[in-house]
Design a protein around this motif. Structure first.
Motif, short mmCIF file in Angstrom:
data_model
loop_
_atom_site.label_atom_id
_atom_site.label_comp_id
_atom_site.label_asym_id
_atom_site.label_seq_id
_atom_site.Cartn_x
_atom_site.Cartn_y
_atom_site.Cartn_z
N PRO A 137 -56.75 41.95 20.56
CA PRO A 137 -56.62 41.00 19.67
C PRO A 137 -55.25 40.31 19.87
O PRO A 137 -54.44 40.90 20.47
N ARG A 138 -54.98 39.24 19.30
CA ARG A 138 -53.81 38.50 19.46
C ARG A 138 -52.42 39.37 18.87
O ARG A 138 -52.57 40.09 17.82
N LYS A 139 -51.44 39.40 19.50
CA LYS A 139 -50.35 40.13 19.09
C LYS A 139 -49.69 39.22 18.14
O LYS A 139 -49.72 38.05 18.10
N PRO A 140 -49.14 40.00 16.99
CA PRO A 140 -48.43 39.10 16.05
C PRO A 140 -47.07 38.52 16.62
O PRO A 140 -46.62 39.03 17.46
N PRO A 141 -46.63 37.25 16.16
CA PRO A 141 -45.41 36.65 16.57
C PRO A 141 -44.27 37.89 16.70
O PRO A 141 -44.16 38.51 15.54
N ALA A 142 -43.45 37.72 17.72
CA ALA A 142 -42.54 38.47 17.76
C ALA A 142 -41.47 38.41 16.63
O ALA A 142 -41.14 37.07 16.28
N GLN A 143 -40.79 39.28 16.01
CA GLN A 143 -39.83 39.16 15.00
C GLN A 143 -38.48 38.78 15.73
O GLN A 143 -38.14 39.31 16.75
N ALA A 144 -37.50 38.07 14.83
CA ALA A 144 -36.37 37.89 15.31
C ALA A 144 -35.37 39.04 15.60
O ALA A 144 -35.45 39.84 14.72
N PRO A 145 -34.69 39.05 16.32
CA PRO A 145 -33.81 40.33 16.71
C PRO A 145 -32.97 40.53 15.45
O PRO A 145 -32.49 39.46 14.80
N LYS A 146 -32.70 41.70 15.37
CA LYS A 146 -31.98 42.12 14.15
C LYS A 146 -30.64 41.40 14.07
O LYS A 146 -30.03 41.57 12.94
N SER A 147 -29.94 41.37 15.22
CA SER A 147 -28.71 40.88 15.34
C SER A 147 -28.67 39.35 14.44
O SER A 147 -27.65 39.01 14.07
N ASN A 148 -29.77 38.68 14.24
CA ASN A 148 -29.87 37.35 13.95
C ASN A 148 -30.04 37.22 12.34
O ASN A 148 -29.64 36.34 11.63
N ARG A 149 -30.29 38.62 11.94
CA ARG A 149 -30.96 38.64 10.40
C ARG A 149 -29.36 38.70 9.51
O ARG A 149 -28.46 39.40 9.86
N LEU A 150 -29.31 38.42 8.42
CA LEU A 150 -28.47 38.51 7.39
C LEU A 150 -28.63 39.86 6.71
O LEU A 150 -29.42 40.43 6.46
N THR A 151 -27.34 40.27 6.36
CA THR A 151 -27.31 41.55 5.64
C THR A 151 -27.59 41.40 4.10
O THR A 151 -27.42 40.37 3.56
N ARG A 152 -27.75 42.38 3.55
CA ARG A 152 -27.90 42.19 2.13
C ARG A 152 -26.73 41.54 1.38
O ARG A 152 -27.05 40.70 0.66
#
Length: 175
Positions: A137-152
């Motif tokens: 089955p199709r693989k889900p789209p890759a998530q953005a690397p954690k370094s690009n994510r904002l912190t709480r």
């Protein structure tokens, strides 16, 4: 594609006693064959009397066969079945995987490849498995690397800034 529970009826490789139902079904298949043969004889006589009609029917047959030949189901949609025929021979048949058993949709009999009995009803059957495994089955789209994510903390600051901007706009609109 919907999940289908593939059925079994009898055990094709073991001894099988034909039932009254098997005999009645085979008799019905033989009667259908005889009726079709009579109709074919009638059509052949019509075509012999009218060559133009023969040409038209041949063109329609050719077009129909081309249409049937143009479409092929992928192997991962084809189920293999082991079937015991009325004549006693055991053969493998292929049907679309959405069919719960190999007797569905007008496929209750076939020509026996061993003895030539035509038609020979399917009296016992069991599924063997798909011709080929389904593709991954199709693989889900890759998530953005954690370094690009904002912190709480960064998210909370952004929310506070947006709320302040919203309040400022409401007050400016009210004046």
């Amino acid at each position: 594609m919907a999940d289908v529970s593939h059925e079994r009826h009898g055990v094709p490789l073991e001894a099988y006693e034909l039932t009254r139902r098997d005999h009645a079904s085979q008799k019905s298949s033989d009667q259908i064959r005889d009726a079709v043969n009579k109709q074919m004889e009638k059509w052949q006589a019509e075509e012999e009397a009218d060559p133009k009609l023969r040409e038209q029917r041949n063109a329609h047959r050719k077009k129909g066969l081309e249409m049937l030949g143009a479409f092929k189901n992928p192997d991962h949609q084809i189920m293999r079945w082991r079937v015991r025929l009325y004549c006693g021979h055991i053969v493998e048949k292929k049907r679309h995987c959405t069919m719960a058993n190999p007797r569905m949709h007008g496929s209750s009999s076939m020509r026996c490849p061993d003895c030539g009995k035509d038609p020979s009803d399917i009296v016992a059957y069991e599924p063997l498995g798909l011709v080929a495994e389904p593709p991954n089955p199709r693989k889900p789209p890759a998530q953005a690397p954690k370094s690009n994510r904002l912190t709480r903390t960064q998210l909370e600051q952004r929310i506070a800034a947006l709320e302040a901007e919203n309040t400022r706009l409401k007050t400016a609109q009210g004046s």
